[in-house]
Design a protein around this motif. Structure first.
Motif, PDB file in Angstrom:
ATOM      1  N   LEU A  94     -16.857   3.888   2.130  1.00  0.00           N
ATOM      2  CA  LEU A  94     -16.613   4.787   0.942  1.00  0.00           C
ATOM      3  C   LEU A  94     -17.537   4.903  -0.019  1.00  0.00           C
ATOM      4  CD1 LEU A  94     -13.064   3.070   0.107  1.00  0.00           C
ATOM      5  CD2 LEU A  94     -13.703   5.160   1.427  1.00  0.00           C
ATOM      6  N   PRO A  95     -17.664   6.069  -0.805  1.00  0.00           N
ATOM      7  CA  PRO A  95     -18.618   6.410  -1.641  1.00  0.00           C
ATOM      8  C   PRO A  95     -19.005   5.369  -2.765  1.00  0.00           C
ATOM      9  CG  PRO A  95     -17.197   8.268  -1.521  1.00  0.00           C
ATOM     10  CD  PRO A  95     -16.486   7.230  -0.598  1.00  0.00           C
ATOM     11  N   LEU A  96     -20.036   4.895  -3.185  1.00  0.00           N
ATOM     12  CA  LEU A  96     -20.493   3.950  -3.878  1.00  0.00           C
ATOM     13  C   LEU A  96     -19.454   3.924  -5.325  1.00  0.00           C
ATOM     14  CD1 LEU A  96     -22.714   1.853  -4.619  1.00  0.00           C
ATOM     15  CD2 LEU A  96     -23.951   3.883  -6.057  1.00  0.00           C
ATOM     16  N   GLY A  97     -19.039   2.718  -5.596  1.00  0.00           N
ATOM     17  CA  GLY A  97     -18.146   2.591  -6.670  1.00  0.00           C
ATOM     18  C   GLY A  97     -16.751   2.938  -6.320  1.00  0.00           C
ATOM     19  N   SER A  98     -16.359   3.381  -5.013  1.00  0.00           N
ATOM     20  CA  SER A  98     -14.942   3.564  -5.040  1.00  0.00           C
ATOM     21  C   SER A  98     -14.246   2.190  -4.774  1.00  0.00           C
ATOM     22  CB  SER A  98     -14.867   4.454  -3.649  1.00  0.00           C
ATOM     23  OG  SER A  98     -15.387   5.704  -3.974  1.00  0.00           O
ATOM     24  N   ILE A  99     -12.969   2.216  -5.102  1.00  0.00           N
ATOM     25  CA  ILE A  99     -12.229   0.907  -4.974  1.00  0.00           C
ATOM     26  C   ILE A  99     -11.060   1.313  -4.384  1.00  0.00           C
ATOM     27  CG2 ILE A  99     -10.954  -0.988  -6.081  1.00  0.00           C
ATOM     28  CD1 ILE A  99     -13.618  -0.909  -8.044  1.00  0.00           C
ATOM     29  N   VAL A 100     -10.244   0.851  -3.446  1.00  0.00           N
ATOM     30  CA  VAL A 100      -8.936   0.696  -2.920  1.00  0.00           C
ATOM     31  C   VAL A 100      -8.075  -0.220  -3.765  1.00  0.00           C
ATOM     32  CG1 VAL A 100      -7.339   0.928  -0.986  1.00  0.00           C
ATOM     33  CG2 VAL A 100      -9.944   1.485  -0.626  1.00  0.00           C
ATOM     34  N   MET A 101      -7.005   0.473  -4.451  1.00  0.00           N
ATOM     35  CA  MET A 101      -5.919  -0.224  -5.029  1.00  0.00           C
ATOM     36  C   MET A 101      -4.638  -0.088  -4.368  1.00  0.00           C
ATOM     37  SD  MET A 101      -4.233  -0.207  -8.999  1.00  0.00           S
ATOM     38  CE  MET A 101      -3.416   1.764  -8.806  1.00  0.00           C
ATOM     39  N   GLU A 102      -4.247  -1.225  -3.947  1.00  0.00           N
ATOM     40  CA  GLU A 102      -2.854  -1.152  -3.200  1.00  0.00           C
ATOM     41  C   GLU A 102      -1.782  -1.996  -4.157  1.00  0.00           C
ATOM     42  OE1 GLU A 102      -3.688  -3.081   0.689  1.00  0.00           O
ATOM     43  OE2 GLU A 102      -5.124  -1.664   1.249  1.00  0.00           O
ATOM     44  N   ILE A 103      -0.580  -1.313  -4.076  1.00  0.00           N
ATOM     45  CA  ILE A 103       0.435  -1.862  -4.769  1.00  0.00           C
ATOM     46  C   ILE A 103       1.749  -2.033  -3.557  1.00  0.00           C
ATOM     47  CG2 ILE A 103       2.452  -1.483  -6.550  1.00  0.00           C
ATOM     48  CD1 ILE A 103       0.227   0.789  -7.919  1.00  0.00           C
ATOM     49  N   LYS A 104       2.189  -3.366  -3.527  1.00  0.00           N
ATOM     50  CA  LYS A 104       3.063  -3.801  -2.387  1.00  0.00           C
ATOM     51  C   LYS A 104       4.404  -4.291  -3.236  1.00  0.00           C
ATOM     52  CE  LYS A 104      -1.006  -4.528   0.410  1.00  0.00           C
ATOM     53  NZ  LYS A 104      -2.028  -5.732   1.038  1.00  0.00           N
ATOM     54  N   TYR A 105       5.310  -3.767  -2.544  1.00  0.00           N
ATOM     55  CA  TYR A 105       6.728  -4.335  -3.354  1.00  0.00           C
ATOM     56  C   TYR A 105       7.830  -4.223  -2.218  1.00  0.00           C
ATOM     57  CZ  TYR A 105       6.766   0.691  -4.065  1.00  0.00           C
ATOM     58  OH  TYR A 105       6.773   2.119  -4.192  1.00  0.00           O
ATOM     59  N   ASP A 106       8.794  -4.879  -2.710  1.00  0.00           N
ATOM     60  CA  ASP A 106      10.138  -4.842  -1.660  1.00  0.00           C
ATOM     61  C   ASP A 106      10.805  -3.680  -1.884  1.00  0.00           C
ATOM     62  OD1 ASP A 106       9.143  -7.241  -0.646  1.00  0.00           O
ATOM     63  OD2 ASP A 106      10.618  -8.553  -1.735  1.00  0.00           O
ATOM     64  N   ARG A 107      11.732  -3.607  -2.465  1.00  0.00           N
ATOM     65  CA  ARG A 107      12.772  -2.574  -2.627  1.00  0.00           C
ATOM     66  C   ARG A 107      12.417  -1.454  -3.600  1.00  0.00           C
ATOM     67  NH1 ARG A 107      17.326  -3.254  -4.646  1.00  0.00           N
ATOM     68  NH2 ARG A 107      17.152  -5.264  -5.402  1.00  0.00           N
ATOM     69  N   TYR A 108      11.824  -1.849  -4.807  1.00  0.00           N
ATOM     70  CA  TYR A 108      11.448  -0.953  -5.817  1.00  0.00           C
ATOM     71  C   TYR A 108      10.295  -1.466  -6.784  1.00  0.00           C
ATOM     72  CZ  TYR A 108      14.115  -4.100  -8.740  1.00  0.00           C
ATOM     73  OH  TYR A 108      14.535  -4.799  -9.596  1.00  0.00           O
ATOM     74  N   PHE A 109       9.546  -0.635  -7.109  1.00  0.00           N
ATOM     75  CA  PHE A 109       8.310  -0.996  -7.884  1.00  0.00           C
ATOM     76  C   PHE A 109       8.769  -1.242  -9.326  1.00  0.00           C
ATOM     77  CE2 PHE A 109       4.046   0.211  -9.673  1.00  0.00           C
ATOM     78  CZ  PHE A 109       3.500  -0.979  -9.752  1.00  0.00           C
ATOM     79  N   PRO A 110       8.773  -2.607  -9.799  1.00  0.00           N
ATOM     80  CA  PRO A 110       9.421  -2.654 -11.211  1.00  0.00           C
ATOM     81  C   PRO A 110       8.776  -1.593 -12.228  1.00  0.00           C
ATOM     82  CG  PRO A 110       8.753  -4.787 -10.087  1.00  0.00           C
ATOM     83  CD  PRO A 110       8.286  -3.803  -9.194  1.00  0.00           C
ATOM     84  N   GLU A 111       9.816  -1.113 -13.076  1.00  0.00           N
ATOM     85  CA  GLU A 111       9.065   0.064 -14.178  1.00  0.00           C
ATOM     86  C   GLU A 111       8.367  -0.651 -15.177  1.00  0.00           C
ATOM     87  OE1 GLU A 111       8.857   3.697 -15.442  1.00  0.00           O
ATOM     88  OE2 GLU A 111       9.719   2.985 -13.768  1.00  0.00           O
ATOM     89  N   PHE A 112       8.644  -1.828 -15.429  1.00  0.00           N
ATOM     90  CA  PHE A 112       7.669  -2.317 -16.628  1.00  0.00           C
ATOM     91  C   PHE A 112       6.249  -2.538 -15.825  1.00  0.00           C
ATOM     92  CE2 PHE A 112       8.954  -6.100 -14.355  1.00  0.00           C
ATOM     93  CZ  PHE A 112       7.921  -7.126 -14.412  1.00  0.00           C
ATOM     94  N   ILE A 113       6.001  -2.852 -14.731  1.00  0.00           N
ATOM     95  CA  ILE A 113       4.621  -2.903 -14.207  1.00  0.00           C
ATOM     96  C   ILE A 113       3.927  -1.687 -13.918  1.00  0.00           C
ATOM     97  CG2 ILE A 113       3.433  -3.869 -12.631  1.00  0.00           C
ATOM     98  CD1 ILE A 113       5.194  -5.873 -11.619  1.00  0.00           C
ATOM     99  N   ARG A 114       4.942  -0.648 -13.574  1.00  0.00           N
ATOM    100  CA  ARG A 114       4.433   0.893 -13.274  1.00  0.00           C
ATOM    101  C   ARG A 114       3.849   1.329 -14.628  1.00  0.00           C
ATOM    102  NH1 ARG A 114       5.972   4.485  -9.564  1.00  0.00           N
ATOM    103  NH2 ARG A 114       7.892   3.087  -8.912  1.00  0.00           N
ATOM    104  N   LYS A 115       4.615   1.249 -15.762  1.00  0.00           N
ATOM    105  CA  LYS A 115       4.261   1.829 -17.095  1.00  0.00           C
ATOM    106  C   LYS A 115       2.975   1.131 -17.419  1.00  0.00           C
ATOM    107  CE  LYS A 115       8.926   2.510 -18.896  1.00  0.00           C
ATOM    108  NZ  LYS A 115       9.803   2.299 -19.912  1.00  0.00           N
ATOM    109  N   ILE A 116       2.466   0.103 -17.199  1.00  0.00           N
ATOM    110  CA  ILE A 116       1.204  -0.410 -17.705  1.00  0.00           C
ATOM    111  C   ILE A 116      -0.121  -0.284 -16.912  1.00  0.00           C
ATOM    112  CG2 ILE A 116       2.409  -2.480 -18.754  1.00  0.00           C
ATOM    113  CD1 ILE A 116       1.022  -4.451 -16.737  1.00  0.00           C
TER     114      ILE A 116
END
Length: 217
Positions: free
Chosen positions: A170-192
């Motif tokens: 990947l280009p220099l400085g690129s980072i892969v962020m992965e978000i993993k969860y079961d049925r739904y992504f908790p909204e309070f985490i999504r907001k932050i």
């Protein structure tokens, strides 16, 4: 079989630092992580038609990839894994391998007698490339939420001599962020964690590595 959601994003270092600063207020560092991050090395398998690579590049709704993964350069413990997609959801199967150091001299069938190893043999899978990177990981018990940041991602072709050089995928400085969860992504985490410039993307480290290596082969 347990299915999970997996959302991926390509971000940069300042974005990661901002998100991690926010995450630390409500998520815990993964219990397996000692220090700032840990190292992951994966040896990927594919067949003679590169079916795993091509199905990923084509975005097929049913696809899978196979790998042997170990952590922090520890060859005493590793896992043989199958990671698949089923209409947008992710699943994973795995078994422990305790003789990974012998892989360079022996076949997977002689290292493991598991059902998954048999599947690789039946499909005529062979090792094709290594992918290695550093990972930060944070978790929360609600919906088994797990957020990871993969950086300094390098890959190299498989060869028994180990003489092939690794290269950045990947280009220099690129980072892969992965978000993993079961049925739904908790909204309070999504907001932050959502900040300007954050866009979901398809990003398979295996598929990208194969594409980059093919370009320079």
């Amino acid at each position: 079989m347990r299915y999970r959601h997996e959302d991926k994003y390509i971000i940069n270092t300042p974005m990661m630092n901002e998100i991690v600063c926010r995450l630390k207020t409500i998520l815990k560092q993964d219990k397996h992580q000692v220090g700032d991050c840990y190292k992951i090395t994966s040896l990927y398998y594919d067949d003679m038609n590169d079916s795993c690579w091509k199905s990923n590049m084509d975005g097929l709704s049913e696809r899978a990839k196979y790998r042997i993964r170990h952590y922090n350069d520890n060859l005493m413990f590793a896992r043989l894994e199958k990671k698949g997609k089923h209409f947008g959801l992710t699943y994973k199967e795995g078994t422990v391998i305790d003789r990974i150091a012998e892989l360079q001299y022996d076949s997977i069938g002689n290292i493991s007698s598991s059902k998954l190893a048999s599947e690789l043999i039946v499909k005529n899978m062979v090792p094709v490339c290594y992918v290695k990177y550093k990972r930060k990981a944070y978790v929360h018990p609600i919906q088994n939420t797990r957020i990871t940041f993969d950086m300094d991602i390098i890959g190299r072709p498989y060869d028994i001599s180990g003489c092939q050089s690794a290269m950045s995928i990947l280009p220099l400085g690129s980072i892969v962020m992965e978000i993993k969860y079961d049925r739904y992504f908790p909204e309070f985490i999504r907001k932050i964690i959502y900040i300007n410039g954050l866009y979901r993307t398809r990003c398979s480290k295996y598929a990208i590595t194969r594409s980059v290596l093919a370009k320079y082969s």
